[in-house]
Design an enzyme around this catalytic site. Structure first.
Site, PDB file in Angstrom:
ATOM      1  CG  PHE A   1      -1.875   1.086   1.361  1.00 46.27           C
ATOM      2  CD1 PHE A   1      -3.054   1.071   0.646  1.00 46.27           C
ATOM      3  CD2 PHE A   1      -1.615   2.162   2.204  1.00 46.27           C
ATOM      4  CE1 PHE A   1      -3.971   2.121   0.760  1.00 46.27           C
ATOM      5  CE2 PHE A   1      -2.516   3.212   2.318  1.00 46.27           C
ATOM      6  CZ  PHE A   1      -3.695   3.182   1.592  1.00 46.27           C
ATOM      7  CB  ALA A  24       0.836   5.175   3.558  1.00 46.43           C
ATOM      8  CE  LYS A  25       0.138  -1.175   4.923  1.00 52.52           C
ATOM      9  NZ  LYS A  25      -0.461  -1.086   6.268  1.00 52.52           N
ATOM     10  N   PRO A  26       6.065   1.188   4.485  1.00 50.81           N
ATOM     11  CG  PRO A  26       7.124   0.417   6.433  1.00 50.81           C
ATOM     12  CD  PRO A  26       5.807   0.401   5.707  1.00 50.81           C
TER      13      PRO A  26
END
Length: 381
Positions: free
Chosen positions: A183, A185-187
């Site tokens: 996704f 906004a994940k790292p």
């Protein structure tokens, strides 16, 4: 000063030339489904995690479904997990007709408390699903010991923790199957939805590869009831660029977290994140616990500092899980933490000036009076 919570636009501009070229290459070839970029990414994921098999898929939720389908989770089976997590963890269990059995969290890491797992095991229990919340793996030694003792499988929900470690191993290389999410906004994020499953078991890997394309063994020949769970080639192309830079971005996340902790460590009205000595975190979020969260968030918003709450209501109190028969008070640690947790802006590109600005404004909230009856009800041992 206006703060960007995830700073996705900055990251795009940083790698814009490479990303645009990668996307353009896909467009020119028009190989939008299962193009060669997908195989390239899977090889890179295997190299990064040291897992024998990395299979990309459509998103982190479908990654959990693929894992459970590969392990033949059926209606009536039980899977032990945590109520303090994103809905997908337990939602996917229920979606397959199995029963999520909740266990409260550790009061320091916010991950599942291994000491409470064994008492929930029944003859219907088939797996344990720990969540690497906020980027930190659970106590996998303790969980693996319980699983081995009771002949259970372990599925790691690593949606937030790609690149984290436990005893030197990435959490993508732990458990029977580990999952992650890409996704945005994940790292490690793509430009839409994406995910992956990891395993060292060849049989499970081959099955999940088949399951993600409707259970096909070859074109239009279906061995299993599967799903449309492929990662599209454009997303793979973006990730092929970003994974090259990921070790640096991951290191920068560590630095940002350390700077936050140093700036906030003397604030008595705040409980800071705790990372176990055996683990490292990917720092998907920098989450603190604070009294009078609503008032603190409102004051920070006035200063254009965004915050988020991951998560405001534990799953056992959600309407969709009323049928499980849980009630308020069943998982007290999860309930307390959900009422106090607050995430500060976290991304690799936060400047020292921004950290200083955020920290000073957080510290200034000390003078906010508690609403009558509201207390920070738990102290870390």
């Amino acid at each position: 000063m206006k703060i960007d919570f995830a700073n996705l636009q900055y990251q795009y501009q940083l790698y814009k030339t490479e990303i645009d070229e990668a996307i353009s290459a896909v467009l020119n070839k028009s190989n939008y489904i299962m193009g060669e970029e997908v195989a390239t990414l899977e090889n890179s994921l295997q190299e990064f995690t040291k897992a024998k098999y990395a299979i990309t898929c459509s998103n982190g939720t479908d990654a959990l479904l693929l894992a459970m389908m590969a392990l033949d989770i059926k209606p009536g089976d039980e899977i032990i997990t945590t109520p303090f997590t994103f809905i997908a963890t337990a939602e996917t269990i229920a979606f397959l007709g199995a029963t999520p059995v909740f266990v409260d969290i550790d009061e320091k890491t916010y991950n599942i408390d291994p000491s409470l797992i064994e008492e929930k095991i029944t003859d219907k229990t088939k797996a344990i699903m720990p969540v690497s919340l906020y980027g930190q793996p659970s106590d996998m030694d303790a969980i693996a010991s319980i699983a081995d003792k009771h002949n259970l499988k372990v599925i790691i929900d690593g949606a937030q923790s790609f690149g984290s470690t436990f005893n030197g191993l990435t959490d993508s290389n732990l458990g029977d199957i580990s999952t992650t999410s890409f996704f945005p906004a994940k790292p490690l994020g793509c430009f839409g939805d994406g995910g992956a499953v990891f395993t060292n078991n060849e049989e499970l890997a081959l099955k999940m590869k088949s399951l993600r394309v409707h259970g096909q063994s070859k074109r239009y020949h279906h061995k299993y009831i599967g799903m449309g769970g492929r990662l599209d080639t454009l997303q793979a192309a973006v990730l092929n660029v970003k994974i090259k830079h990921y070790p640096k971005d991951l290191s920068l996340r560590q630095e940002v977290a350390s700077k936050y902790t140093k700036a906030l460590e003397n604030k008595t009205n705040l409980i800071l994140p705790f990372v176990a000595p055996s683990a490292t975190s990917a720092w998907a979020q920098y989450s603190v616990r604070v009294k009078n969260r609503d008032e603190v968030q409102a004051k920070l918003k006035e200063q254009e500092i965004p915050t988020a709450v991951h998560y405001p209501m534990p799953l056992h109190l959600q309407e969709c899980f009323e049928y499980l028969g849980y009630k308020k008070g069943d998982f007290p640690v999860s309930e307390i933490v959900s009422g106090e947790i607050m995430s500060l802006p976290m991304n690799p590109y936060i400047t020292n000036e921004e950290i200083d600005y955020i920290s000073k404004n957080v510290i200034s909230t000390d003078n906010i009076k508690l609403k009558k009856g509201k207390r920070c009800q738990m102290k870390i041992k």
